[in-house]
Write a protein that holds these residues in place. Structure first.
Motif, PDB file in Angstrom:
ATOM      1  N   UNK A  48       0.829  -1.216   0.000  1.00 28.50           N
ATOM      2  CA  UNK A  48       0.000   0.000   0.000  1.00 28.50           C
ATOM      3  C   UNK A  48       0.858   1.258   0.000  1.00 28.50           C
ATOM      4  N   UNK A  49       1.967   1.235   0.726  1.00 34.88           N
ATOM      5  CA  UNK A  49       2.808   2.437   0.797  1.00 34.88           C
ATOM      6  C   UNK A  49       3.726   2.590  -0.423  1.00 34.88           C
ATOM      7  N   UNK A 116      -2.478  -0.495 -10.487  1.00 35.46           N
ATOM      8  CA  UNK A 116      -3.698   0.233 -10.173  1.00 35.46           C
ATOM      9  C   UNK A 116      -4.834  -0.678  -9.714  1.00 35.46           C
ATOM     10  N   UNK A 117      -4.593  -1.973  -9.688  1.00 36.43           N
ATOM     11  CA  UNK A 117      -5.596  -2.897  -9.138  1.00 36.43           C
ATOM     12  C   UNK A 117      -5.543  -2.750  -7.620  1.00 36.43           C
ATOM     13  N   UNK A 118      -6.674  -2.497  -6.990  1.00 35.88           N
ATOM     14  CA  UNK A 118      -6.668  -2.270  -5.526  1.00 35.88           C
ATOM     15  C   UNK A 118      -6.543  -3.578  -4.739  1.00 35.88           C
ATOM     16  N   UNK A 119      -5.384  -4.209  -4.848  1.00 33.10           N
ATOM     17  CA  UNK A 119      -5.154  -5.519  -4.235  1.00 33.10           C
ATOM     18  C   UNK A 119      -5.187  -5.454  -2.705  1.00 33.10           C
ATOM     19  N   UNK A 125      -7.723 -12.207  -0.740  1.00 33.12           N
ATOM     20  CA  UNK A 125      -6.360 -12.622  -1.093  1.00 33.12           C
ATOM     21  C   UNK A 125      -5.690 -13.208   0.148  1.00 33.12           C
ATOM     22  N   UNK A 126      -5.156 -14.437   0.030  1.00 34.25           N
ATOM     23  CA  UNK A 126      -4.443 -15.014   1.185  1.00 34.25           C
ATOM     24  C   UNK A 126      -3.249 -14.147   1.576  1.00 34.25           C
TER      25      UNK A 126
END
Length: 193
Positions: A48-49, A116-119, A125-126
């Motif tokens: 995220x960062x 840009x996929x908000x994973x 998601x494991x």
């Protein structure tokens, strides 16, 4: 077999550029691993960062690659406008730069879309995948940076050759020998008259 020979030939002619790109890739990968190990954060927070920086890197590489492709057209204009006839090796060198630069452009654009996929926003998601995603994105971004350095070093070599040939009028290995012989004959004819 011919494809491997072609790749080997490209590497041999641009060995310093590829070594420079490899050094940058290894340095950035090592720095990322060391910093990632020191930080102690979990991979999800690190992803995220780091995503805004990775997006900016991909944007920069896409813009640089597109600019380099445009500059190659200018380089070809200068090359064809010179009074000396250049060997095919010069044009192959420009083609190699354009090929690697185009691959770099496409890879950076695809990665920009993937980043840009908000994973980090999903809970499906494991958690073990976050480590793989984090390290993969950082290693791939290091490789992209190294590839851009390679393209820039190859472009520098080509531009310095053109400067030596066109700007400074130096005898160069990329000037066609037939052209040099014709110029010498013209000079001798002029001196006799």
């Amino acid at each position: 077999m011919g494809s491997n020979n072609k790749i080997s030939n490209i590497f041999q002619k641009n060995k310093r550029a590829f070594i420079g790109g490899l050094i940058v890739t290894l340095f950035l990968t090592l720095a990322v691993v060391v910093i990632g190990q020191i930080s102690g954060y979990e991979a999800k927070k690190l992803i995220a960062s780091s995503l805004p920086g990775l997006n900016m890197l991909c944007n920069t590489i896409v813009l640089a690659s597109a600019t380099i492709l445009a500059l190659l057209l200018t380089l070809l204009g200068i090359s064809s406008g010179t009074k000396n006839k250049l060997k095919k090796a010069h044009y192959k060198q420009v083609l190699n730069i354009a090929t690697i630069d185009t691959i770099l452009f496409v890879c950076a654009l695809v990665l920009f879309q993937l980043f840009n996929i908000p994973i980090t926003e999903t809970d499906n998601v494991p958690t073990t995948w976050y480590d793989v995603i984090y390290w993969s994105t950082l290693i791939v971004s290091s490789m992209l940076s190294g590839a851009l350095i390679t393209v820039i070093l190859m472009l520098y070599n080509t531009v310095s050759n053109i400067i030596n040939i066109v700007g400074l009028g130096k005898d160069h290995h990329l000037i066609s020998k037939e052209e040099l012989e014709e110029e010498e004959e013209e000079e001798q004819t002029t001196e006799k008259e």
